[in-house]
Scaffold this motif. Sequence first.
Motif, mmCIF file in Angstrom:
data_model
loop_
_atom_site.group_PDB
_atom_site.id
_atom_site.type_symbol
_atom_site.label_atom_id
_atom_site.label_comp_id
_atom_site.label_asym_id
_atom_site.label_seq_id
_atom_site.Cartn_x
_atom_site.Cartn_y
_atom_site.Cartn_z
ATOM 1 N N HIS A 169 0.850 -1.201 0.000
ATOM 2 C CA HIS A 169 0.000 0.000 0.000
ATOM 3 C C HIS A 169 0.883 1.249 0.000
ATOM 4 O O HIS A 169 1.997 1.228 0.539
ATOM 5 N N ASP A 216 -3.572 1.998 -4.129
ATOM 6 C CA ASP A 216 -4.581 2.150 -3.074
ATOM 7 C C ASP A 216 -5.234 0.791 -2.795
ATOM 8 O O ASP A 216 -4.900 -0.218 -3.440
ATOM 9 N N SER A 217 -6.182 0.776 -1.872
ATOM 10 C CA SER A 217 -6.793 -0.503 -1.470
ATOM 11 C C SER A 217 -7.480 -1.192 -2.642
ATOM 12 O O SER A 217 -7.427 -2.413 -2.764
ATOM 13 N N ASN A 219 -12.009 -1.174 4.821
ATOM 14 C CA ASN A 219 -11.283 -1.190 6.095
ATOM 15 C C ASN A 219 -12.149 -1.862 7.170
ATOM 16 O O ASN A 219 -12.564 -1.235 8.149
ATOM 17 N N SER A 250 -12.273 4.015 -0.898
ATOM 18 C CA SER A 250 -12.344 5.472 -1.091
ATOM 19 C C SER A 250 -12.366 5.813 -2.580
ATOM 20 O O SER A 250 -12.841 6.875 -2.960
ATOM 21 N N HIS A 257 -7.605 13.236 2.171
ATOM 22 C CA HIS A 257 -8.180 11.903 2.004
ATOM 23 C C HIS A 257 -9.647 11.924 2.444
ATOM 24 O O HIS A 257 -10.020 12.681 3.358
ATOM 25 N N GLU A 301 -11.233 10.131 4.310
ATOM 26 C CA GLU A 301 -11.467 9.803 5.724
ATOM 27 C C GLU A 301 -11.327 11.031 6.631
ATOM 28 O O GLU A 301 -11.533 10.926 7.837
ATOM 29 N N THR A 358 -6.301 7.644 -1.996
ATOM 30 C CA THR A 358 -4.887 7.931 -2.264
ATOM 31 C C THR A 358 -4.579 7.896 -3.768
ATOM 32 O O THR A 358 -3.787 8.702 -4.258
HETATM 33 P P1 13P Z 1 -6.928 4.136 0.062
HETATM 34 O O1 13P Z 1 -7.776 3.022 -0.436
HETATM 35 O O2 13P Z 1 -7.415 5.488 -0.405
HETATM 36 O O3 13P Z 1 -5.490 3.930 -0.286
HETATM 37 O O4 13P Z 1 -7.056 4.227 1.651
HETATM 38 C C1 13P Z 1 -6.672 3.206 2.519
HETATM 39 C C2 13P Z 1 -6.532 3.672 3.899
HETATM 40 O O5 13P Z 1 -6.330 2.910 4.808
HETATM 41 C C3 13P Z 1 -6.638 5.088 4.149
HETATM 42 O O6 13P Z 1 -6.355 5.382 5.461
#
Ligand code: 13P
Length: 346
Positions: free
Chosen positions: A59, A76-77, A150, A165, A239, A241, A256
């Motif tokens: 990541h 990113d995720s 998450n 995200s 971000h 979050e 991200t």
């Molecule tokens: P992303 O998927 O945007 O990379 O976010 C993962 C994450 O843990 C953000 O805190």
Amino acid sequence: MKARASAVPAKALAEEVDRLSAAGLGALGYGEAELERCAELTLRIHRLKAERHAVIPAHVYQRAEVLKGVADHTGDSYKLAKDCLGTRAKRIVFCGVRFMAETAKILNPGKEVYLPALDSGCSLADAITAADVRRLKARHPGLPVVSYINTTAEVKAESDVIVTSANAPRILRRLYETHRALIFLPDEWMGRNLARELGKRIGSELILWRGKCIVHESFDASSVAIYRRMYPGLNILAHAECSPAMVKAVDFTGGTGDMMRYVERTSASAYMLVTECGLGDLARTRFPRKTFVPMCRLCPYMKATDLARIADVLERLPASHRVELDRGLMDRARRSLERMFELAEA
Ligand code: 13P
Ligand code: SF4
């Protein structure tokens, strides 16, 4: 480079030091001794990776020496989940946090997935249990449960669809075409930001949970105005979050991957990335001509992984670091992830 006692031939070590430095670690301020220490480990990891038929997804919040030194996939995720889905490797050594490694396992039940640092949790994933989700469903019968990626495998198994995200606004919009209301969990601030973007009422059209990211909750939106005065022309990216106040104060919000694409496609006098520090380091190596003003925090969970731990896992393949999940649970969790791919790619 000075000669020193090492098990690795001096020429190979010197070449690896040069590679790491040119990949961006030099520009990030890694000194000669630090580069040499990293090079010994990255050379060992490259050898072990081939012997073990392993792939390393990492990541973007990981340490720069992991991203630049040994990662096969970075992102990113969402991107990492897709990369894991397509891998032909026998083993996955996931450099990220536990929920990401669990996602890789759910998508590849036949492969061995390893987590180098056992203490790499996530405050959002820890914020809700499967029993909490069952109680929410009982309180709001018939409403689809949309869970942020998450979350634990158990929570995913109780969910109807997963989002990241990178695709949450798109997927929620699609779901609202056929549903009056949704449950979104566990990130309260991301939920509030989505409700504002989509024009939905919290509590009736969007039911939220109270999870928070310990990194993104620590930013103070009132400092944005000060930075704007100090750096005219500064583009500030936060971000998804981050708090609604922060999102309101900045120029761009997203995941991200979205933040990196924004920097790539624009030409501001300077950028500020309000998120974990790893993204800023990566951006500095990818866009060496652009200027970055720091406003970041370290995620202790993401930074728990280092080269020594990766090398150790590859060497020993310890059962304690292998992600093991119940088959039935994985099948249920996979359905909610597949629904994400379907809606995100449609
Ligand atoms: P992303 O998927 O945007 O990379 O976010 C993962 C994450 O843990 C953000 O805190
Ligand atoms: Fe979890 Fe926040 Fe760390 Fe991301 S930055 S892994 S959401 S604690």
